[in-house]
Scaffold this active site. Structure first.
Site, PDB file in Angstrom:
ATOM      1  N   SER A 250       0.812  -1.210   0.000  1.00  0.00           N
ATOM      2  CA  SER A 250       0.000   0.000   0.000  1.00  0.00           C
ATOM      3  C   SER A 250       0.847   1.262   0.000  1.00  0.00           C
ATOM      4  CB  SER A 250      -0.925   0.000   1.224  1.00  0.00           C
ATOM      5  OG  SER A 250      -0.157  -0.074   2.419  1.00  0.00           O
ATOM      6  N   TYR A 251       2.053   1.188   0.537  1.00  0.00           N
ATOM      7  CA  TYR A 251       2.897   2.380   0.579  1.00  0.00           C
ATOM      8  C   TYR A 251       4.369   2.048   0.335  1.00  0.00           C
ATOM      9  CZ  TYR A 251       3.469   0.634   5.352  1.00  0.00           C
ATOM     10  OH  TYR A 251       3.694  -0.165   6.448  1.00  0.00           O
ATOM     11  N   ASP A 319      15.119 -10.305   4.314  1.00  0.00           N
ATOM     12  CA  ASP A 319      15.393 -11.622   3.739  1.00  0.00           C
ATOM     13  C   ASP A 319      14.702 -11.754   2.387  1.00  0.00           C
ATOM     14  OD1 ASP A 319      17.120 -13.116   5.346  1.00  0.00           O
ATOM     15  OD2 ASP A 319      15.561 -13.434   6.833  1.00  0.00           O
ATOM     16  N   GLU A 325       4.965 -16.630  -2.122  1.00  0.00           N
ATOM     17  CA  GLU A 325       3.958 -16.649  -1.067  1.00  0.00           C
ATOM     18  C   GLU A 325       3.342 -18.036  -0.916  1.00  0.00           C
ATOM     19  OE1 GLU A 325       1.154 -13.798  -2.358  1.00  0.00           O
ATOM     20  OE2 GLU A 325       2.447 -12.057  -2.009  1.00  0.00           O
ATOM     21  N   ASP A 364      -2.644  -9.363  10.950  1.00  0.00           N
ATOM     22  CA  ASP A 364      -2.979  -9.477   9.525  1.00  0.00           C
ATOM     23  C   ASP A 364      -2.368 -10.747   8.943  1.00  0.00           C
ATOM     24  OD1 ASP A 364      -4.148  -8.788   7.145  1.00  0.00           O
ATOM     25  OD2 ASP A 364      -2.568  -7.417   6.527  1.00  0.00           O
ATOM     26  N   ASP A 382       5.366  -8.542   6.633  1.00  0.00           N
ATOM     27  CA  ASP A 382       4.383  -7.450   6.630  1.00  0.00           C
ATOM     28  C   ASP A 382       3.849  -7.184   8.042  1.00  0.00           C
ATOM     29  OD1 ASP A 382       2.786  -5.425   5.868  1.00  0.00           O
ATOM     30  OD2 ASP A 382       1.471  -6.585   4.564  1.00  0.00           O
TER      31      ASP A 382
END
Length: 947
Positions: A250-251, A319, A325, A364, A382
């Site tokens: 998002s940023y 890392d 994912e 999250d 994250d």
């Protein structure tokens, strides 16, 4: 062409000193300041001379370098910008006007002067080129950042400098001097610079400023070498070679980078300072940095190696997870087998425990935020939305379990219900997300999934999720213990580690979890082993019951011990149908002495049923014992084998063993022998007590008085009444069309209605079918017309129902046959309007043609009445009566509304009364759906309990 702005007043006032102004711009400025003569009339020749004077002053000045951009003022009136590389003027050469490409945005820009006297460039407000949009960047930025992609561009954003420098080639002398002073530049780099015609030359001051930033913002790290010496490592942007883009958040943007010194690959997270401050993300950047500092240098969590910055960006060196994912892995195989789920699940659980032990709540967790390194080990990343816990006090080493959340964070499919309802976030929230991830590994999709976030949140708060056919029984049991609405009742991490699914995992052995090779990755395939019940849940409760019966029966009689064992189900005699005959009948005194102890009602009933009759022979007693043992076995099977998963023929896992029938009966001391001889009647009382508790009859109100003509019994009361929009559809196509959206409702029925040892609604319905085999032997053979009665349509054929069942209800064969044949003939000929009178008589309000606004009444006697009326003054007309007591009548909620108002009014809810052939669909307000289904369920089980 630029718009030249010049004051005629100044030039008319200095007309007498025009010759001096050509030679010296200083004298011109003095004339402008001291001359205050008013404008006088002049001829066209004078005006022509003035214009020539202006042109000559701007273009033909000797010995000066006029660097004006937007105005015609002389250089002495311009603010000096030290970041513009201006080539020196060469005597004897007449400078040429630069060829300018002016865009619509840059043409309107002008120089202004701030308090310090420096020139500040302006652009359109709110654009990335606007230096006034941000308080921390007053001037001389180096890079432009796209706010959506966060890609650094090597282009200055000061528009006045751009206007001056674009398409302007510096003199050859300066280029040669620049080349002579930079002998370290490679030839390849020179060729690239020559090919790049859009590159803008930088001044020495700007270059020096960038070098200072690289030194000031560099990361400095002190490490201890093998020799015991302390070594300082310094890293900045120039020490890394940046490659492909790995992803974007998002940023931020994550780019693959290689350390030029060591050759090691890293994932560098680039965060643009301007965008962070503009979007108010500074808090999340600091949280991520502090969380990674707490958790780095440990398997399971992404490690942070360096943090440095330059004038425009922040850099996090992390890392590099080369296998991407976890979500990508799940999508590649659609599902993951049980071994992979256990392997990755154990690593995720161990990483969550490590985070919680260090006071970090991720908040999250999802497959997108779980990465896989080169050895297929998970790495959680994250931490921008993480919550950092503070210790309870200075001496304590523990962190609080949960804290109050000030903001909503997380992803809709994985957010915990306590955050939605109570705004509390804590360690149980991460455990909830872990359960969703385990579910997704097996099913291929998250348990709570809807078309939008609102419907997803509704599913979470109502705990509306279902297991797909063939879902492993053991993992199903684990998920049921994790996905619990109340955090206090949710399984904790130690409880999950002790679950049977992780029985083969030693969580105390770090190497076995993180250093072992991953299993063969593949999709989940249903096997007989995966559908077996949990062994530890099946064995333990049965063993305790057997021991209890043996201990309490040995004191009284050894024969009673054998009988109790047969009833418990562990003896082979019970299956063979024979039981030993007691040698001696206990006396009443003996029974009275032992009655003070807690005797199992099942053992007492078994003893009485197997007791030899005094006036009968031994063969009669053996036959009676066989019948009693067989009846006990069939009764146990009827209670234990009918709990199916909704929508499948797969049995629901037995999470808690059902207590014996005797547990439902209060054991009271027996005073004489007659109480034991009446046990068969007590068995009927037990069966009656197993049924749901009948609601207490309340006094009649004005509501019952108003609807008295439609109530069939004086004790019948109205549970709920209200308006609905109803229509009827065939059950089979309706359920196929909305297969993924239909869910059994209500889910939160009171325990009084679920008094059958906490069994499910479906189990109660099936048990009710077994208890009423005299009426309905099989659900498939049941007639829907007994449950759904439509008085107004007995003479009318429904176009959506099956022809055989709807044509034979209370119909005269001669009359109806001629009418139908006549209509069919005229319809084929196209003259159906000839039967206008007949059609008008039969064309009443139809639920099959279009939805009708009706009034629904639910009573305590298992009846749902549907009324309709044309206007307020007309009387109510009963169009349907639904008898809810039948087992094939069930209630569902349609999560995704199919009405035309679904896009505009998201508060519309839908519930369904389903039967064998047809289903009645009702549209109400969203918050009323659960109220209606609860009222229907209460009505149904109240009627069942009275029978």
């Amino acid at each position: 062409m630029h718009k030249f702005r010049y004051s005629l007043h100044q030039h008319y006032s200095k007309r007498n000193s025009s010759d001096k102004s050509k030679d010296s711009p200083i004298s011109q400025n003095s004339n402008e300041e001291n001359d205050s003569t008013k404008l006088s009339s002049s001829s066209l020749q004078d005006l022509h001379d003035d214009l020539d004077d202006i042109y000559n002053n701007y273009t033909l000045a000797q010995g000066t370098n006029n660097n004006s951009v937007d105005t015609l003022d002389s250089e002495n009136n311009q603010a000096i910008n030290k970041f513009i590389d201006k080539p020196p003027a060469i005597h004897g050469m007449e400078p040429q006007l630069p060829v300018m490409h002016v865009s619509s945005r840059l043409s309107s820009l002008g120089n202004t002067t701030n308090e310090t006297g420096e020139s500040i460039a302006k652009s359109a407000p709110g654009t990335p080129l606007s230096s006034h949009s941000f308080d921390f960047r007053p001037h001389h930025p180096r890079a432009v950042t796209n706010s959506s992609l966060n890609v650094l561009l090597d282009t200055p954003n000061v528009s006045s400098e751009f206007n001056h420098l674009v398409d302007q080639t510096p003199p050859n002398e300066s280029v040669e001097r620049f080349d002579d002073s930079n002998n370290t530049v490679d030839n390849t780099e020179e060729e690239e610079n020559n090919d790049d015609t859009d590159e803008i030359p930088k001044s020495e001051t700007l270059k020096q400023n960038e070098e200072n930033w690289e030194k000031k913002g560099a990361a400095v790290k002190t490490i201890k070498t093998m020799d015991g010496e302390m070594k300082t490592i310094r890293r900045n942007v120039t020490d890394f070679k940046f490659g492909k883009e790995l992803g974007e958040g998002s940023y931020s943007t994550v780019i693959l980078a290689t350390d030029k010194i060591t050759g090691k690959q890293y994932a560098v997270k680039v965060l643009d300072k301007r965008h962070i401050i503009k979007e108010k993300k500074v808090k999340y950047v600091n949280i991520e940095k502090h969380a990674l500092n707490r958790l780095s240098n440990r398997l399971g969590v992404i490690s942070l190696y360096f943090t440095f910055q330059d004038k425009d960006s922040l850099y996090f060196v992390l890392d590099y997870a080369s296998n991407g994912e976890l979500l990508t892995l799940i999508k590649r195989y659609n599902t993951l087998n049980e071994e992979c789920t256990r392997h990755f699940g154990a690593q995720i659980l161990d990483a969550i425990k490590y985070m919680h032990d260090n006071g970090v709540i991720h908040r999250d967790l999802k497959p997108e935020n779980i990465l896989l390194d080169d050895k297929m080990r998970i790495q959680i990343t994250d931490f921008g939305t993480a919550r950092l816990l503070e210790k309870k006090n200075d001496e304590s080493e523990e962190y609080p379990v949960d804290v109050r959340a000030k903001s909503f964070v997380g992803t809709a499919e994985y957010v915990s219900p306590e955050l939605l309802e109570n705004k509390y976030c804590g360690k149980p929230g991460d455990v909830w997300a872990f359960g969703c991830i385990i579910y997704q590994m097996i099913a291929g999709k998250p348990p709570f999934k809807a078309t939008n976030e609102y419907l997803t949140f509704q599913k979470i708060t109502k705990l509306q999720f279902a297991f797909s056919a063939g879902f492993p029984t053991i993992i199903r049991d684990l998920i049921k213990k994790i996905l619990v609405l109340q955090p206090s009742r949710r399984a904790t991490i130690p409880e999950i580690q002790k679950h049977y699914f992780f029985q083969s995992v030693d969580f105390k052995d770090f190497d076995s979890i993180w250093l072992s090779d991953p299993p063969e990755i593949g999709p989940y395939k249903m096997t007989a082993k995966s559908m077996m019940k949990v062994p530890e849940l099946n064995k333990a409760p049965i063993t305790t019951v057997i021991k209890k019966n043996v201990k309490k029966s040995t004191n009284s009689n050894s024969n009673t011990n054998n009988v109790a064992t047969a009833v418990g189900g562990s003896s082979s005699n019970g299956h063979k149908g024979s039981s030993p005959t007691p040698e001696k009948e206990p006396s009443p005194a003996t029974i009275n002495n032992k009655s003070t102890e807690k005797v199992s009602a099942a053992s007492v009933a078994a003893y009485v049923l197997n007791k030899p009759a005094t006036n009968q022979n031994s063969s009669t007693s053996e036959d009676s014992s066989k019948r009693s043992s067989n009846s006990n076995e069939t009764r146990k099977l009827s209670y234990s084998q009918q709990d199916y998963i909704p929508g499948t023929n797969i049995l629901r896992p037995q999470i808690s063993t059902r207590p014996s029938v005797g547990s439902y009966v209060k054991t009271t001391p027996s005073k004489d022998r007659k109480t034991l001889t009446k046990v068969p009647s007590n068995i009927h009382q037990q069966q009656e007590k197993v049924k749901p508790k009948v609601m207490e009859v309340k006094p009649a109100t004005t509501l019952e008085a108003a609807w008295e003509p439609y109530l069939t019994h004086p004790d019948e009361r109205i549970l709920r009444i209200g308006p609905v929009i109803a229509h009827k559809e065939p059950t089979e196509p309706f359920e196929k069309k909305n297969k993924a959206s239909l869910h059994i409702s209500p889910l939160d029925i009171n325990k009084e209605q679920r008094s059958r040892s906490n069994t499910s609604l479906l189990t109660q319905i099936v048990n009710e079918v077994n208890n009423n085999t005299s009426e309905l032997k099989k659900v498939e053979n049941a007639d829907e017309s007994l449950a759904i009665i439509e008085p107004q349509y007995n003479m009318k054929r429904s176009p959506t129902s099956d022809s055989k069942k709807s044509m034979d209800i209370e119909r005269s064969a001669s009359t109806s046959g001629s009418r139908i044949s006549k209509k069919a003939i005229f319809k084929k000929l196209g003259f159906s309007h000839l039967e206008k009178n007949d059609s008008e008589e039969s064309n009443g309000p139809s639920l099959t043609e279009k939805p009708q606004t009706c009034t629904l009444v639910v009573t305590t006697h298992g009846r749902a009445l549907l009324f309709i009326r044309n206007d307020i003054e007309s009387n109510y007309l009963l169009i349907a009566e639904i008898k809810l007591k039948y087992p094939f009548i069930h209630f569902q909620e349609l999560v995704i509304s199919q009405t035309k108002f679904s896009k505009l009014v998201p508060s519309v809810g839908v519930f369904v009364i389903s039967s064998i052939d047809n289903s009645l669909i009702f549209e109400v307000e969203k918050f009323e759906v659960n109220q209606w289904t609860e009222a229907l369920a209460k009505s149904k089980y109240n009627e069942i309990g009275k029978r």
